[in-house]
Design a protein around this motif. Structure first.
Motif, PDB file in Angstrom:
ATOM      1  N   CYS A 200       0.837  -1.206   0.000  1.00 54.10           N
ATOM      2  CA  CYS A 200       0.000   0.000   0.000  1.00 54.10           C
ATOM      3  C   CYS A 200       0.870   1.254   0.000  1.00 54.10           C
ATOM      4  CB  CYS A 200      -0.925  -0.021   1.210  1.00 54.10           C
ATOM      5  SG  CYS A 200      -2.027   1.405   1.321  1.00 54.10           S
ATOM      6  N   TYR A 201       1.884   1.277   0.842  1.00 52.43           N
ATOM      7  CA  TYR A 201       2.779   2.428   0.918  1.00 52.43           C
ATOM      8  C   TYR A 201       3.426   2.699  -0.436  1.00 52.43           C
ATOM      9  CZ  TYR A 201       6.542   5.482   2.515  1.00 52.43           C
ATOM     10  OH  TYR A 201       7.408   6.543   2.683  1.00 52.43           O
ATOM     11  N   GLN A 202       3.903   1.643  -1.081  1.00 55.35           N
ATOM     12  CA  GLN A 202       4.557   1.812  -2.376  1.00 55.35           C
ATOM     13  C   GLN A 202       3.576   2.316  -3.439  1.00 55.35           C
ATOM     14  OE1 GLN A 202       6.159  -2.168  -2.728  1.00 55.35           O
ATOM     15  NE2 GLN A 202       8.191  -1.501  -2.042  1.00 55.35           N
ATOM     16  N   LYS A 203       2.366   1.812  -3.402  1.00 53.59           N
ATOM     17  CA  LYS A 203       1.365   2.263  -4.376  1.00 53.59           C
ATOM     18  C   LYS A 203       1.029   3.744  -4.171  1.00 53.59           C
ATOM     19  CE  LYS A 203      -0.817  -2.296  -4.738  1.00 53.59           C
ATOM     20  NZ  LYS A 203      -0.465  -2.577  -6.142  1.00 53.59           N
ATOM     21  N   ILE A 204       0.870   4.144  -2.905  1.00 55.41           N
ATOM     22  CA  ILE A 204       0.562   5.551  -2.636  1.00 55.41           C
ATOM     23  C   ILE A 204       1.722   6.440  -3.055  1.00 55.41           C
ATOM     24  CG2 ILE A 204       0.149   7.237  -0.790  1.00 55.41           C
ATOM     25  CD1 ILE A 204      -1.453   5.048   0.663  1.00 55.41           C
ATOM     26  N   GLN A 205       2.960   5.987  -2.802  1.00 53.08           N
ATOM     27  CA  GLN A 205       4.118   6.772  -3.215  1.00 53.08           C
ATOM     28  C   GLN A 205       4.112   7.018  -4.721  1.00 53.08           C
ATOM     29  OE1 GLN A 205       5.132   8.144  -0.234  1.00 53.08           O
ATOM     30  NE2 GLN A 205       7.180   8.045  -1.144  1.00 53.08           N
ATOM     31  N   ALA A 206       3.723   6.016  -5.475  1.00 56.49           N
ATOM     32  CA  ALA A 206       3.670   6.170  -6.932  1.00 56.49           C
ATOM     33  C   ALA A 206       2.482   7.015  -7.363  1.00 56.49           C
ATOM     34  CB  ALA A 206       3.606   4.789  -7.587  1.00 56.49           C
ATOM     35  N   GLU A 207       1.339   6.804  -6.735  1.00 55.66           N
ATOM     36  CA  GLU A 207       0.109   7.483  -7.154  1.00 55.66           C
ATOM     37  C   GLU A 207       0.096   8.962  -6.809  1.00 55.66           C
ATOM     38  OE1 GLU A 207      -3.079   6.587  -8.626  1.00 55.66           O
ATOM     39  OE2 GLU A 207      -1.677   5.143  -9.495  1.00 55.66           O
ATOM     40  N   LYS A 208       0.692   9.331  -5.684  1.00 54.79           N
ATOM     41  CA  LYS A 208       0.543  10.712  -5.213  1.00 54.79           C
ATOM     42  C   LYS A 208       1.193  11.718  -6.146  1.00 54.79           C
ATOM     43  CE  LYS A 208       4.494  10.964  -2.010  1.00 54.79           C
ATOM     44  NZ  LYS A 208       4.881  11.058  -0.584  1.00 54.79           N
ATOM     45  N   THR A 209       2.113  11.266  -6.973  1.00 55.50           N
ATOM     46  CA  THR A 209       2.741  12.181  -7.931  1.00 55.50           C
ATOM     47  C   THR A 209       1.754  12.668  -8.986  1.00 55.50           C
ATOM     48  OG1 THR A 209       3.465  10.334  -9.332  1.00 55.50           O
ATOM     49  CG2 THR A 209       4.982  11.061  -7.598  1.00 55.50           C
ATOM     50  N   ARG A 210       0.613  12.018  -9.093  1.00 57.77           N
ATOM     51  CA  ARG A 210      -0.399  12.415 -10.076  1.00 57.77           C
ATOM     52  C   ARG A 210      -1.286  13.537  -9.571  1.00 57.77           C
ATOM     53  NH1 ARG A 210      -4.003   7.920 -10.845  1.00 57.77           N
ATOM     54  NH2 ARG A 210      -4.810   9.135 -12.596  1.00 57.77           N
ATOM     55  N   TYR A 211      -1.063  13.972  -8.327  1.00 57.31           N
ATOM     56  CA  TYR A 211      -1.907  15.013  -7.731  1.00 57.31           C
ATOM     57  C   TYR A 211      -1.036  16.206  -7.334  1.00 57.31           C
ATOM     58  CZ  TYR A 211      -5.077  11.070  -7.613  1.00 57.31           C
ATOM     59  OH  TYR A 211      -5.849   9.989  -7.979  1.00 57.31           O
ATOM     60  N   PRO A 212      -0.743  17.084  -8.297  1.00 56.13           N
ATOM     61  CA  PRO A 212       0.142  18.212  -8.009  1.00 56.13           C
ATOM     62  C   PRO A 212      -0.490  19.193  -7.026  1.00 56.13           C
ATOM     63  CG  PRO A 212      -0.880  18.445 -10.173  1.00 56.13           C
ATOM     64  CD  PRO A 212      -1.247  17.081  -9.678  1.00 56.13           C
ATOM     65  N   ASP A 213       0.374  19.929  -6.355  1.00 54.12           N
ATOM     66  CA  ASP A 213      -0.039  20.960  -5.403  1.00 54.12           C
ATOM     67  C   ASP A 213      -0.836  20.365  -4.233  1.00 54.12           C
ATOM     68  OD1 ASP A 213       0.344  23.545  -4.698  1.00 54.12           O
ATOM     69  OD2 ASP A 213      -1.435  24.321  -5.692  1.00 54.12           O
ATOM     70  N   THR A 214      -0.563  19.121  -3.910  1.00 55.57           N
ATOM     71  CA  THR A 214      -1.100  18.487  -2.712  1.00 55.57           C
ATOM     72  C   THR A 214       0.081  17.893  -1.951  1.00 55.57           C
ATOM     73  OG1 THR A 214      -1.423  16.307  -3.707  1.00 55.57           O
ATOM     74  CG2 THR A 214      -3.241  17.889  -3.908  1.00 55.57           C
ATOM     75  N   ALA A 262      -3.774  -3.401  -2.437  1.00 56.90           N
ATOM     76  CA  ALA A 262      -2.780  -4.090  -1.612  1.00 56.90           C
ATOM     77  C   ALA A 262      -3.411  -5.232  -0.832  1.00 56.90           C
ATOM     78  CB  ALA A 262      -2.129  -3.094  -0.660  1.00 56.90           C
ATOM     79  N   ALA A 263      -4.613  -5.022  -0.329  1.00 56.27           N
ATOM     80  CA  ALA A 263      -5.305  -6.079   0.407  1.00 56.27           C
ATOM     81  C   ALA A 263      -5.619  -7.256  -0.506  1.00 56.27           C
ATOM     82  CB  ALA A 263      -6.580  -5.525   1.030  1.00 56.27           C
ATOM     83  N   ALA A 264      -6.088  -6.963  -1.703  1.00 60.06           N
ATOM     84  CA  ALA A 264      -6.442  -8.031  -2.641  1.00 60.06           C
ATOM     85  C   ALA A 264      -5.211  -8.839  -3.041  1.00 60.06           C
ATOM     86  CB  ALA A 264      -7.107  -7.425  -3.877  1.00 60.06           C
ATOM     87  N   GLU A 265      -4.095  -8.175  -3.221  1.00 65.87           N
ATOM     88  CA  GLU A 265      -2.871  -8.869  -3.638  1.00 65.87           C
ATOM     89  C   GLU A 265      -2.336  -9.806  -2.562  1.00 65.87           C
ATOM     90  OE1 GLU A 265      -0.128  -5.817  -4.625  1.00 65.87           O
ATOM     91  OE2 GLU A 265      -1.211  -5.173  -6.428  1.00 65.87           O
TER      92      GLU A 265
END
Length: 390
Positions: A200-214, A262-265
Motif C-alpha cells: 500500500c505504501y509503495q502504491k501511494i508513493q507512486a500514485e501521489k505524484t499524479r496530484y500536483p499541489d497536494t 494491496a489487500a487483494a494482492e
C-alpha cells in the motif's frame, strides 16, 4: 482609536515582557504534548485570573482548555485571542507554541489595562492539542466560539508572512488484517499483513505524484513485534493535504484504491478511518489582516511576505465560523524549519523576545481598534459574510 490608547498598550506590553519571557522559558523547560498540558494551562489561567479575567476551565468539557474573559464598562463586540501551548513528542516546543500562548497573554494583559476606554469584551481561548487533538475544530463545531466578532492568533515562523491560505488536512489510519503464524514453520498458514502495508505504501508513493499541489505523507505505524511471527495486523498513518475539501476527498479516494489493491494482492482485509480531526483550509479575513499588518509594521516588523502556507492548522475551522487571521511572524531564521530542535531553541533567542513584544502589541492594538471603530467591524463582517457565499 486614540493615540493615547496605543501608547498605553505599548507601555503595558513593555512592563509585562519580563513575565512573558519567563513564562515562555518555563514552558520550554516543561513541554507537554497535546492532551497533557496541565502545567501550561494552569500557569496561563493563573496569570489571567490575577489580572481580572473571569476564567472557565475545562471549557467545552475539554481537559486543559479554557475561556478567559474581561469586559469594558460599555457593552460592545467581542474579540477573541487564541492560545496554543502543546509541544511535540521528543522535540518539545519545536513549533513555537510557547511563544503563541505568551503573545496572546501579552495582548490580553495590555487590553485589560485599556478596557475602560474601549467597549465590548476580550476573550482568550486556551486550545490544547493543536498538533493532535485539534480542539479549535471541536469548539467551532459546537458553536462555542461563535460569540467572537473577530478572532486572531500569531504563529512563529522562520520568516514573516501575512495571514493567508493554509491547506486542509485529513489524518488517515490504514489498517490491514491478515493471519498470524510461526514465521519458520507456519508460513503457508499465515497471511502477512505487513506485506499489505508495504504494498500500500509503495502504491501511494507512486500514485501521489499524479496530484500536483497536494501533499501526502505516511509512516508505518505497526508492522509486527517479532521477526519470528508473521504479523496478522499492520497499519499506516497518513496526513493528506490539499487547498480545499474537494481535494482532500480526491486524495482519500486514491488512498482507498491503493489499500484495496494491496489487500487483494496479499489476501488481507483492510479498514480506513480518521484518527484525528480534519481541518479546513484557513480563510483569512483580509480587512482584519490589513489592520494587524499595519500595527505589526508600526511595531518594527521590517518585511511581511504575502504567500500561502502549505501546512495546516485548526484555526482554519475557526475562520469558517468567525472572521479570523493567523499571521506567521518570523524569528529571523530562514534556514531553520519548524518542527526541529533548532527552531525550539530559537524560541528562547533575542529574536523571540522581539516576537513577543511586537506580536503582543500588534494584536492588542488591532483588537482595541475593533472595539472602538464600528465602521471597521462592519467592513470585517461584510467581507466575512460575502466569503461565506463563495
Amino acid at each position: 482609536m486614540s493615540p493615547c490608547v496605543n501608547e498605553r498598550i505599548a507601555a503595558a506590553v513593555a512592563r509585562a515582557l519580563p513575565q512573558l519571557e519567563a513564562l515562555r522559558d518555563e514552558l520550554y523547560r516543561h513541554p507537554e504534548i497535546g492532551g497533557e498540558e496541565t502545567f501550561a494551562s494552569s500557569r496561563l489561567t493563573e496569570v489571567l485570573e490575577e489580572n481580572g479575567f473571569q476564567v472557565t476551565r475545562e471549557y467545552g468539557g475539554i481537559p486543559h482548555a479554557f475561556r478567559a474573559a474581561a469586559s469594558a464598562p460599555v457593552s460592545g463586540p467581542t474579540v477573541a485571542l487564541f492560545a496554543e501551548y502543546d509541544a511535540l513528542p521528543d522535540l518539545g516546543h519545536a513549533c513555537g507554541h510557547n511563544l503563541i500562548c505568551t503573545a496572546a497573554l501579552g495582548a490580553a494583559l495590555a487590553l485589560r489595562e485599556v478596557l475602560p476606554d474601549l467597549r465590548g469584551t476580550v476573550v482568550v481561548f486556551g486550545t490544547p492539542g493543536e498538533e493532535n487533538l485539534c480542539t479549535k475544530t471541536l469548539l467551532a463545531e459546537r458553536g462555542l466560539l461563535d460569540e467572537a466578532d473577530a478572532a486572531m492568533m500569531v504563529h512563529p515562523n522562520p520568516v514573516t508572512c501575512a495571514s493567508g491560505r493554509t491547506r486542509a488536512v485529513e489524518s488517515l489510519q490504514v489498517e490491514f488484517f491478515g493471519r498470524s503464524a510461526h514465521a519458520g514453520t507456519g508460513d503457508r498458514q499465515g497471511i502477512n499483513a505487513l506485506d499489505a502495508a508495504v504494498a500500500c505504501y509503495q502504491k501511494i508513493q507512486a500514485e501521489k505524484t499524479r496530484y500536483p499541489d497536494t501533499n501526502v505523507h505516511g509512516i508505518l505505524n505497526d508492522g509486527g513485534q517479532k521477526a519470528s511471527v508473521i504479523p496478522g495486523y499492520s497499519s499506516l498513518k497518513y496526513l493528506t493535504r490539499a487547498w480545499d475539501m474537494e481535494g482532500l476527498r480526491t486524495l482519500r479516494a486514491m488512498v482507498e484504491r491503493c489499500a484495496a489493491a494491496a489487500a487483494a494482492e496479499t489476501g488481507c482485509t483492510y479498514r480506513i478511518h480518521n484518527n484525528e480531526a480534519t481541518n479546513r483550509p484557513m480563510r483569512t479575513n483580509q480587512t482584519l489582516s490589513q489592520v494587524f499588518n499595519r500595527y505589526l509594521r508600526a511595531c518594527g516588523e521590517p518585511e511581511i511576505l504575502r504567500q500561502d502556507v502549505t501546512g495546516s492548522t485548526d484555526m482554519g475551522d475557526v475562520s469558517w465560523r468567525v472572521p479570523a487571521i493567523h499571521p506567521w511572524v518570523g524569528l529571523s531564521c530562514p534556514d531553520i524549519p519548524l518542527h526541529t530542535e533548532a527552531f525550539a531553541e530559537r524560541t528562547l533567542s533575542p529574536e523571540a523576545d522581539g516576537f513577543l513584544s511586537r506580536c503582543s502589541r500588534a494584536m492588542a492594538s488591532t483588537a482595541a481598534e475593533i472595539l472602538t471603530d464600528a465602521a471597521l467591524l462592519e467592513r470585517i463582517r461584510r467581507e466575512f459574510e460575502g466569503s461565506r457565499k463563495t
